[in-house]
Scaffold this active site. Structure first.
Site, PDB file in Angstrom:
ATOM      1  N   GLY A 148       0.871  -1.181   0.005  1.00  0.00           N
ATOM      2  CA  GLY A 148       0.086  -0.024  -0.021  1.00  0.00           C
ATOM      3  C   GLY A 148       0.692   1.350   0.003  1.00  0.00           C
ATOM      4  N   CYS A 149       0.342   2.429  -0.388  1.00  0.00           N
ATOM      5  CA  CYS A 149       0.994   3.597  -0.512  1.00  0.00           C
ATOM      6  C   CYS A 149       1.428   4.160   0.777  1.00  0.00           C
ATOM      7  CB  CYS A 149       0.139   4.700  -1.075  1.00  0.00           C
ATOM      8  SG  CYS A 149      -1.339   4.807  -0.480  1.00  0.00           S
TER       9      CYS A 149
END
EC number: 1.2.1.38
Length: 345
Positions: A148-149
Site C-alpha cells: 500500500g501507499c
C-alpha cells in the site's frame, strides 16, 4: 518483449501503469480490461495517451489475459484473489496492487477486508513487493503483493531504526497525509473538489486497514512485536503522501549519526533518497517519480527521533513500485522505465 495485461485500467492506478509502461523499452501492453468502459478506445478516455497506447478496453477474459507474460491488477479488493489462481496455472505472473495478498494471515484478511481466499495455496505463494526488503525473493516470485501507499512510506521511514534496534518497536507513531487520488477515481462526496479544497482532516483514527500490513512487515524486520499508532489524513492535493514518523530512542545517538545511518542503509537503493541534514522533503519534489525522499531529525537532542518520508502515492506507492517489481521478476534492470524525473511545479 514482455506482454503485459492490466485489469482495471480506468482508475488512477491503472492509467498510471499505462503512462509508465508506454515508455518501458521491454514491455508491450496487449490487454486492458474494464467493466464500465468495454469497447472504448483507451485514448478516448485518456487523451494524454493518444498515439502511445493503441488499445480498446476489453471485458474480463481470463483466457485472453493468460496469454500475457504478466498481469497487473489495479482493481478493488477481491478481484485478484478470485482470478490469480487461473493465471498462475497458465504460467502468467501476477502483480496485485490491491490488498488481496498483502497480509500473510487469512484471518486478518477476513477481519480487515472481509475477504476469504478461494485457494489458500495460491494465497501463500504471494511475495510482499517492497524491493528494499524483499529484492531476492522478488526475483523468483510468480505472485507479488504490491504494498500500500501509506505502508511504503512508513516502512521505508522506520526500517533503518528498527533494523539497528535503535528505537522501541512497541511505541511507534505515524501521522501521514495523502492526496485525494489515494481514494480512487470513483465518485464520492468526500473527494469532491469543494470537499477537499481548502480543507485538511484526519480519518480512520480508530484503526485504518493499512495498520496490520505495516505492523506485520515491520515485525518481520524488527523480530519483535510492533505497537503502532497510525493516523491518516486527507490533504488538499491530487497526489502525494507525506508521513511524519516518531520513534523513541533506546540509546544516545546524534542527528548526524542518524542521518549517516540512513544514508548507508539506502546508498544502493535507486529509488530512496536521504536528504542532507536539516532539509525537509516535500511531496512536490517526488511528483510523478518512483522516488521516496527521507529526512531525519532529533528535536532538541531529546529521546524522540522524527523521520519525514514523502512519495507519490500513485508511483512509488502503487504503479511505479509495481513496475519496479516486474523488472526484478523478469531480470531486467530495476530502474528500467522508471528513470523519469519528478515534475515541477
Amino acid at each position: 518483449m514482455i506482454s503485459a495485461g492490466i485489469v482495471g485500467g480506468t482508475g488512477y492506478t491503472g492509467v498510471e501503469l499505462l503512462r509508465l509502461l508506454a515508455s518501458h523499452p521491454e514491455v508491450r501492453v496487449d490487454c486492458m480490461t474494464s467493466r464500465g468502459a468495454e469497447g472504448t478506445a483507451v485514448a478516448d478516455l485518456f487523451p494524454s495517451l493518444r498515439e502511445r497506447i493503441d488499445l480498446i478496453f476489453s471485458g474480463m477474459d481470463v483466457d485472453h489475459l493468460s496469454r500475457c507474460d504478466v498481469v497487473f491488477f489495479a482493481t478493488p479488493h477481491g478481484v485478484a484473489l478470485e482470478m490469480a489462481g487461473a493465471l498462475l496455472a497458465a504460467d502468467t505472473r501476477v502483480i496485485d496492487l490491491s490488498a488481496d495478498f498483502r497480509l500473510p494471515d487469512t484471518a486478518l484478511l477476513a477481519r480487515w477486508y472481509g475477504l476469504t481466499p478461494p485457494d489458500e495455496a495460491v494465497f501463500k505463494q504471494a511475495v510482499y513487493g517492497l524491493p528494499e526488503v524483499n529484492r531476492k525473493a522478488l526475483r523468483c516470485a510468480r505472485l507479488v503483493a504490491n504494498p500500500g501507499c501509506y505502508p511504503t512510506a512508513i516502512q521505508l521511514g522506520f526500517l533503518p531504526l528498527l533494523e539497528q534496534g535503535l528505537i522501541d518497536p512497541a511505541r511507534l507513531i505515524a501521522s501521514a497525509a495523502s492526496g485525494a487520488s489515494g481514494a480512487g477515481r470513483g465518485a464520492k462526496i468526500e473527494t469532491l473538489h469543494c470537499e477537499v479544497a481548502e480543507n485538511f482532516h484526519a480519518y480512520g483514527a480508530t484503526g485504518h486497514r493499512h495498520l496490520p500490513e505495516i505492523q506485520i512487515h515491520l515485525e518481520r524486520v524488527s523480530r519483535q512485536r510492533v505497537g503502532l499508532t497510525f493516523v491518516p489524513h486527507l490533504a488538499p492535493m491530487n497526489r502525494g503522501i507525506h508521513a511524519t514518523l516518531f520513534g523513541f530512542l533506546r540509546e544516545g545517538i546524534s542527528e548526524a549519526e542518524l542521518n549517516a545511518l540512513y544514508a548507508a542503509r539506502y546508498v544502493d537503493e535507486p529509488f530512496v533518497q536521504v536528504l542532507p541534514l536539516g532539509q525537509h522533503p516535500a511531496t512536490a519534489s517526488v511528483r510523478a517519480a518512483n522516488t521516496c525522499q527521507l529526512a531525519i531529525f532529533r528535536p532538541q537532542e531529546g529521546d524522540t527521533v522524527v523521520v519525514l518520508a514523502v512519495i507519490d502515492n500513485l508511483v512509488k506507492g502503487a504503479a511505479g513500485q509495481a513496475i519496479q517489481n516486474m523488472n526484478l521478476m523478469f531480470d531486467l534492470p530495476e530502474t528500467m522505465g522508471l528513470e523519469a524525473l519528478p515534475v515541477t511545479p
